[in-house]
Design a protein around this motif. Structure first.
Motif, PDB file in Angstrom:
ATOM      1  N   TRP A   1       0.833  -1.199   0.000  1.00  9.34           N
ATOM      2  CA  TRP A   1       0.000   0.000   0.000  1.00  9.34           C
ATOM      3  C   TRP A   1       0.872   1.254   0.000  1.00  9.34           C
ATOM      4  O   TRP A   1       0.421   2.320  -0.355  1.00  9.34           O
ATOM      5  CB  TRP A   1      -0.877   0.053   1.251  1.00  9.34           C
ATOM      6  N   ARG A   2       2.146   1.119   0.469  1.00 10.71           N
ATOM      7  CA  ARG A   2       2.858   2.345   0.797  1.00 10.71           C
ATOM      8  C   ARG A   2       4.323   2.417   0.377  1.00 10.71           C
ATOM      9  O   ARG A   2       4.928   3.466   0.508  1.00 10.71           O
ATOM     10  CB  ARG A   2       2.793   2.581   2.303  1.00 10.71           C
ATOM     11  N   ILE A   3       4.934   1.373  -0.101  1.00 11.61           N
ATOM     12  CA  ILE A   3       6.357   1.381  -0.408  1.00 11.61           C
ATOM     13  C   ILE A   3       6.605   1.900  -1.825  1.00 11.61           C
ATOM     14  O   ILE A   3       5.981   1.433  -2.781  1.00 11.61           O
ATOM     15  CB  ILE A   3       6.969  -0.036  -0.276  1.00 11.61           C
ATOM     16  N   ALA A   4       7.533   2.827  -1.958  1.00 10.21           N
ATOM     17  CA  ALA A   4       7.933   3.339  -3.273  1.00 10.21           C
ATOM     18  C   ALA A   4       8.988   2.408  -3.868  1.00 10.21           C
ATOM     19  O   ALA A   4       9.797   1.832  -3.137  1.00 10.21           O
ATOM     20  CB  ALA A   4       8.495   4.748  -3.137  1.00 10.21           C
ATOM     21  N   PRO A   5       9.002   2.256  -5.185  1.00 10.37           N
ATOM     22  CA  PRO A   5       9.972   1.358  -5.828  1.00 10.37           C
ATOM     23  C   PRO A   5      11.421   1.671  -5.463  1.00 10.37           C
ATOM     24  O   PRO A   5      12.206   0.750  -5.230  1.00 10.37           O
ATOM     25  CB  PRO A   5       9.727   1.572  -7.322  1.00 10.37           C
ATOM     26  N   HIS A   6      11.781   2.936  -5.389  1.00 10.58           N
ATOM     27  CA  HIS A   6      13.174   3.282  -5.090  1.00 10.58           C
ATOM     28  C   HIS A   6      13.596   2.812  -3.701  1.00 10.58           C
ATOM     29  O   HIS A   6      14.771   2.549  -3.463  1.00 10.58           O
ATOM     30  CB  HIS A   6      13.421   4.785  -5.262  1.00 10.58           C
ATOM     31  N   THR A   7      12.651   2.658  -2.786  1.00 15.30           N
ATOM     32  CA  THR A   7      12.956   2.158  -1.444  1.00 15.30           C
ATOM     33  C   THR A   7      13.432   0.712  -1.506  1.00 15.30           C
ATOM     34  O   THR A   7      14.407   0.331  -0.858  1.00 15.30           O
ATOM     35  CB  THR A   7      11.720   2.276  -0.531  1.00 15.30           C
ATOM     36  N   VAL A   8      12.755  -0.097  -2.309  1.00 14.03           N
ATOM     37  CA  VAL A   8      13.129  -1.502  -2.467  1.00 14.03           C
ATOM     38  C   VAL A   8      14.473  -1.603  -3.184  1.00 14.03           C
ATOM     39  O   VAL A   8      15.356  -2.359  -2.759  1.00 14.03           O
ATOM     40  CB  VAL A   8      12.033  -2.283  -3.234  1.00 14.03           C
ATOM     41  N   VAL A   9      14.650  -0.834  -4.246  1.00 10.11           N
ATOM     42  CA  VAL A   9      15.907  -0.842  -4.994  1.00 10.11           C
ATOM     43  C   VAL A   9      17.064  -0.466  -4.076  1.00 10.11           C
ATOM     44  O   VAL A   9      18.096  -1.146  -4.046  1.00 10.11           O
ATOM     45  CB  VAL A   9      15.836   0.096  -6.224  1.00 10.11           C
ATOM     46  N   SER A  10      16.912   0.592  -3.318  1.00  8.48           N
ATOM     47  CA  SER A  10      17.973   1.039  -2.403  1.00  8.48           C
ATOM     48  C   SER A  10      18.295  -0.009  -1.349  1.00  8.48           C
ATOM     49  O   SER A  10      19.462  -0.235  -1.018  1.00  8.48           O
ATOM     50  CB  SER A  10      17.562   2.335  -1.710  1.00  8.48           C
ATOM     51  N   ALA A  11      17.273  -0.654  -0.815  1.00  7.73           N
ATOM     52  CA  ALA A  11      17.483  -1.666   0.220  1.00  7.73           C
ATOM     53  C   ALA A  11      18.289  -2.844  -0.320  1.00  7.73           C
ATOM     54  O   ALA A  11      19.244  -3.299   0.318  1.00  7.73           O
ATOM     55  CB  ALA A  11      16.139  -2.145   0.768  1.00  7.73           C
ATOM     56  N   LEU A  12      17.923  -3.350  -1.492  1.00  5.37           N
ATOM     57  CA  LEU A  12      18.641  -4.491  -2.051  1.00  5.37           C
ATOM     58  C   LEU A  12      20.047  -4.125  -2.507  1.00  5.37           C
ATOM     59  O   LEU A  12      20.990  -4.878  -2.266  1.00  5.37           O
ATOM     60  CB  LEU A  12      17.856  -5.126  -3.189  1.00  5.37           C
ATOM     61  N   THR A  13      20.197  -2.978  -3.151  1.00  6.69           N
ATOM     62  CA  THR A  13      21.534  -2.584  -3.600  1.00  6.69           C
ATOM     63  C   THR A  13      22.438  -2.302  -2.401  1.00  6.69           C
ATOM     64  O   THR A  13      23.637  -2.547  -2.472  1.00  6.69           O
ATOM     65  CB  THR A  13      21.497  -1.378  -4.555  1.00  6.69           C
ATOM     66  N   GLY A  14      21.863  -1.822  -1.325  1.00  8.43           N
ATOM     67  CA  GLY A  14      22.629  -1.596  -0.109  1.00  8.43           C
ATOM     68  C   GLY A  14      23.162  -2.869   0.517  1.00  8.43           C
ATOM     69  O   GLY A  14      24.104  -2.853   1.305  1.00  8.43           O
ATOM     70  N   HIS A  15      22.552  -4.004   0.152  1.00 11.58           N
ATOM     71  CA  HIS A  15      23.008  -5.311   0.631  1.00 11.58           C
ATOM     72  C   HIS A  15      23.785  -6.078  -0.440  1.00 11.58           C
ATOM     73  O   HIS A  15      23.976  -7.289  -0.332  1.00 11.58           O
ATOM     74  CB  HIS A  15      21.816  -6.120   1.134  1.00 11.58           C
ATOM     75  N   GLY A  16      24.197  -5.365  -1.496  1.00 11.89           N
ATOM     76  CA  GLY A  16      25.073  -5.960  -2.495  1.00 11.89           C
ATOM     77  C   GLY A  16      24.393  -6.674  -3.649  1.00 11.89           C
ATOM     78  O   GLY A  16      25.050  -7.373  -4.419  1.00 11.89           O
ATOM     79  N   PHE A  17      23.083  -6.516  -3.799  1.00  9.88           N
ATOM     80  CA  PHE A  17      22.360  -7.163  -4.887  1.00  9.88           C
ATOM     81  C   PHE A  17      21.950  -6.130  -5.930  1.00  9.88           C
ATOM     82  O   PHE A  17      21.675  -4.980  -5.605  1.00  9.88           O
ATOM     83  CB  PHE A  17      21.103  -7.863  -4.357  1.00  9.88           C
ATOM     84  N   ARG A  18      21.903  -6.557  -7.173  1.00 14.18           N
ATOM     85  CA  ARG A  18      21.357  -5.711  -8.223  1.00 14.18           C
ATOM     86  C   ARG A  18      19.826  -5.784  -8.133  1.00 14.18           C
ATOM     87  O   ARG A  18      19.260  -6.836  -7.859  1.00 14.18           O
ATOM     88  CB  ARG A  18      21.808  -6.152  -9.604  1.00 14.18           C
TER      89      ARG A  18
END
Length: 71
Positions: free
Chosen positions: A50-67
């Protein structure tokens, strides 16, 4: 309205999903669900929220070393 976000990722193994579980559970909280399709050639991550923006998910995964790239 609930949104379904779809991402192409480099998450390829179940152990990677286990590593990311606390992170994604924290992001999504009780407002949605998420799952990986590791059978897909693009290792798809689907997020229903309901509330998460796509860039939030991208940033979270890239911050953990994943594309991670929104499709």
């Amino acid at each position: 309205m609930k949104t379904v976000l779809v991402f192409k990722t480099s998450v390829a193994q179940k152990k990677d999903v286990s590593t990311l579980r606390p992170l994604l559970d924290g992001l999504i909280n009780t407002s949605g669900r998420w799952n990986f399709d590791l059978e897909d050639c693009d290792n798809i991550l689907r997020v229903e929220t309901w509330r998460i923006a796509p860039h939030t998910v991208v940033s979270a995964l890239t911050g953990h070393g994943f594309r991670c790239e929104e499709l």
